[in-house]
Design an enzyme around this catalytic site. Sequence first.
Site, short mmCIF file in Angstrom:
data_model
loop_
_atom_site.label_atom_id
_atom_site.label_comp_id
_atom_site.label_asym_id
_atom_site.label_seq_id
_atom_site.Cartn_x
_atom_site.Cartn_y
_atom_site.Cartn_z
CG ASP A 38 -2.06 -0.99 1.07
OD1 ASP A 38 -2.24 -1.50 -0.07
OD2 ASP A 38 -2.75 -1.27 2.07
CB SER A 83 -14.96 -23.80 -30.55
OG SER A 83 -15.38 -24.21 -31.83
CG LEU A 84 -11.05 -26.96 -27.88
CD1 LEU A 84 -10.85 -27.15 -26.40
CD2 LEU A 84 -9.82 -27.42 -28.65
CD GLU A 119 -3.39 -26.60 -22.30
OE1 GLU A 119 -4.50 -26.06 -22.49
OE2 GLU A 119 -2.33 -26.19 -22.79
CE LYS A 121 -13.71 -27.45 -23.47
NZ LYS A 121 -14.76 -26.56 -22.96
CG ASP A 123 -17.71 -24.75 -17.06
OD1 ASP A 123 -17.90 -24.16 -18.15
OD2 ASP A 123 -18.63 -25.29 -16.43
CE1 TYR A 231 -7.35 -21.20 -24.38
CE2 TYR A 231 -8.31 -21.19 -22.19
CZ TYR A 231 -8.42 -20.94 -23.53
OH TYR A 231 -9.56 -20.43 -24.06
CE LYS A 319 -17.54 -30.64 -23.58
NZ LYS A 319 -18.16 -29.55 -22.91
CB CYS A 427 -51.88 -35.96 3.32
SG CYS A 427 -50.89 -37.45 3.05
CB CYS A 430 -54.33 -40.17 3.94
SG CYS A 430 -53.79 -38.78 4.97
CB CYS A 445 -49.68 -36.16 6.45
SG CYS A 445 -51.08 -37.25 6.74
CB CYS A 450 -51.23 -41.04 6.53
SG CYS A 450 -50.53 -40.71 4.91
S1 IVH Z 1 -7.79 -24.16 -26.38
C1 IVH Z 1 -7.70 -23.99 -30.45
N1 IVH Z 1 -7.42 -24.78 -23.87
O1 IVH Z 1 -12.88 -24.25 -24.25
C2 IVH Z 1 -8.45 -24.35 -29.26
N2 IVH Z 1 -9.54 -23.96 -24.54
O2 IVH Z 1 -14.51 -25.21 -26.76
C3 IVH Z 1 -8.97 -23.18 -28.57
N3 IVH Z 1 -11.15 -23.74 -22.72
O3 IVH Z 1 -13.43 -21.41 -26.18
C4 IVH Z 1 -9.15 -23.36 -27.16
N4 IVH Z 1 -9.83 -24.46 -21.11
O4 IVH Z 1 -13.16 -21.15 -23.68
C5 IVH Z 1 -8.29 -24.31 -24.79
N5 IVH Z 1 -6.96 -25.34 -21.65
C6 IVH Z 1 -7.82 -24.87 -22.57
C7 IVH Z 1 -9.13 -24.49 -22.27
C8 IVH Z 1 -9.97 -24.03 -23.28
C9 IVH Z 1 -11.03 -24.00 -21.41
C10 IVH Z 1 -12.38 -23.28 -23.38
C11 IVH Z 1 -12.23 -22.04 -24.21
C12 IVH Z 1 -12.67 -22.39 -25.59
C13 IVH Z 1 -13.47 -23.62 -25.35
C14 IVH Z 1 -13.36 -24.52 -26.55
#
Ligand code: IVH
Length: 722
Positions: A38, A83-84, A119, A121, A123, A231, A319, A427, A430, A445, A450
């Site tokens: 601080d 996305s994946l 790694e 995943k 959420d 990541y 998953k 009830c 009954c 009840c 009953c």
């Molecule tokens: S890699 C090229 N690594 O999962 C791949 N994604 O469905 C791009 N996510 O939109 C994502 N942990 O929000 C990657 N260790 C991880 C992740 C990760 C979570 C999420 C991310 C992405 C979704 C893919």
Amino acid sequence: MNEAEAASRAAELRETINRHAHLYYVLDAPEIDDAAYDALYRELQALEEEYPHLRTPDSPTQRVGGAPLEGFTQVRHLEPMLSLANARNEEELLAWDQRNRRLLEAQGLGEERFRYVVEPKIDGLAISLTYRDGVFVVGATRGNGEVGEDVTANLRTIGSIPLRLLTREPPPVVEARGEVYLPLAAFRRLNEQRIAAGLPAFVNPRNSAAGSIRQLDPRLAAARPLDVWCYGIGYSEGLDLQDHTGALEWLRAAGFKVNPDIVTVEGIEQVAAAARSWEERRADLDYDIDGAVVKVDAFALQRALGSVAHDPRWAIAFKFAPSTMTTRLHSIEVNVGRTGVLTPFAVLEPVFVGGVTVERATLHNEDDIRRKDIRPGDDVIVQRAGDVIPQVVGPVTTGEVEDEEGRRVSREARHAALPEWSMPRTCPACGAETVRETGEVAVRCPNRSCPAQLIESIKHFVSKGAMDIEGIGDETVALLHQQGLIENVADLYGLERDHFVRVEAGKVVALPGFGGKTRKGPDGGLELVEAKRADKVLAAIEQSKQRPFARVLFALGIRHVGGVTAQALVERYPSMDALLSARAEDLAEVPGIGPVVAEAVEQYLGAEHNRETIEKLRAAGVRLVEESPARAEGPLTGSTFVLTGKLPTLTRGQAQELIEAAGGRVSSSVSRATDYVVAGEDAGSKLDKASRLGVAVIDEAALLELIGDGGEGRQDGQLALS
Ligand code: IVH
């Protein structure tokens, strides 16, 4: 201090403070305490106050600030955010590996085993963080993958996001990618605060992270303890990296928070093991994960594999069985328990969650349903973690759904239009009018005949841990009750073979599932040769008469009396007769038994119909006396004592122990069988009863004398016979 000196001191302070922020937020290893931090921070603030042009974008004083936004502007990602694809099980994971190897082999890049990175995943919410010349300039949500929303101001408030890269020679442009999330502990705290403030609770950490990052006022976002795991790297210029492992190392060195438990492994078998190990650790983490992400390590191989549509071929999400899912709540129904308590439960559109299909979930009680504002017809979040009973977390009120006519409507509006639910007034089993005692959450009840209560109490009686009558399950209980063969638990002991199966007017009459073998008798009519199942059940009923008294007491299903409580009661009151004459205030003195339990026991045993059941059990030969373990032999063998009032030196427990160790017995009520009443201060009705019955009354000193422990200093040790 002149302006040049101020500028150089400010630069120094920025670097020092950012380094300490990194130690604290990213490495979780602070080197200085809050007060020292601080002090540095205030020094920088003062300098910037005097020379406003020193307020650079990478200044830690600029994490929170700025006016609330009107709305979010759109930003085009320098490189699309992909996305994946998913692998739902190990087979799909193996298939993915095989396809990769085939594709690479076709390009002359075949190898026996590839290096993969595994790694968690996370959420949360995907974000992109762009740095130009080492300074954080734009932070964006994923949006549609091409264009997202500019949430820089909110992301700046996250302590683990570096405002300036720690690298000495930063690349001209680099985009770090990661996942914003709310740590679970913070999520729980946040919800507690919201509930206390009368605000609706967030349904899950993901939703609260998403809501927080889209706050228009950065000060509100700052109040939410968001964090980020990085990541990967998106677009970059001037970086020379060979593989994903190297990219993660670069991110770490640049000051980003990279999960320390990410592993690089060789071959798909090890990938599966690493993914499973993440799944096992899942419950212990301070953040939600919904799978493991597997990435081909070498960038050369990643490039060779390329992408299909929006999913790269070089990465896949393995998953886990989701522990929460959204599904439709068809209706709320009510169960009547053995003590008459009405328990609501959810009837759901079947949904696969936490590894099993869930169609029903508990809803606890009416207050809980109100608090969560769950209404029949809602889309609800169902949670099932580990072995626990599925729960309804709450309604989903964000996003859109199709209504009955196929129009898209907001879930919020749909929810608001649904009628609230309330507990039935009568009830469901009954029809008796239900009652809710003041101060209680339970609705019950009150009808003791009953049918639901009777059936549930018999189910409990025969269950494992209670009388453990094998061969009689829930269905058989329902069947026997429906046939009018059992009204209460004592009726079990009146069952005969004929009730299950018999020959009548030349025909076999049997309960479903209880048929037997027959043959023609000498007179030409049928006779029963064997009825295995009926005989087995009857033998099990017979055997149950030998269950220890504590089990019988538990099996009766007295409110609040579980196995441990039953055992505690029996230790003090080793027979049903002793218990029957005990009053609530006596019971409450048993260690581990409070006034509520004592009250419930007294009430149960005081009810005429329960006494009748108990007498029938007694007549049937069910054990209502505790076979006491071999008693100590001593000077008090054969004598029964009753303790009353407060003794001068011994507690009741100690007095009892001494008496028992000397071979005596302690009973709770005075009768002609009592040999001595040991009276202390404030002895009450037991003393009166003793004198009426002519039972000897002694004091503590006399008791010790009897035991032979009347040591020195105990002069008044003569028996005080009344
Ligand atoms: S890699 C090229 N690594 O999962 C791949 N994604 O469905 C791009 N996510 O939109 C994502 N942990 O929000 C990657 N260790 C991880 C992740 C990760 C979570 C999420 C991310 C992405 C979704 C893919």
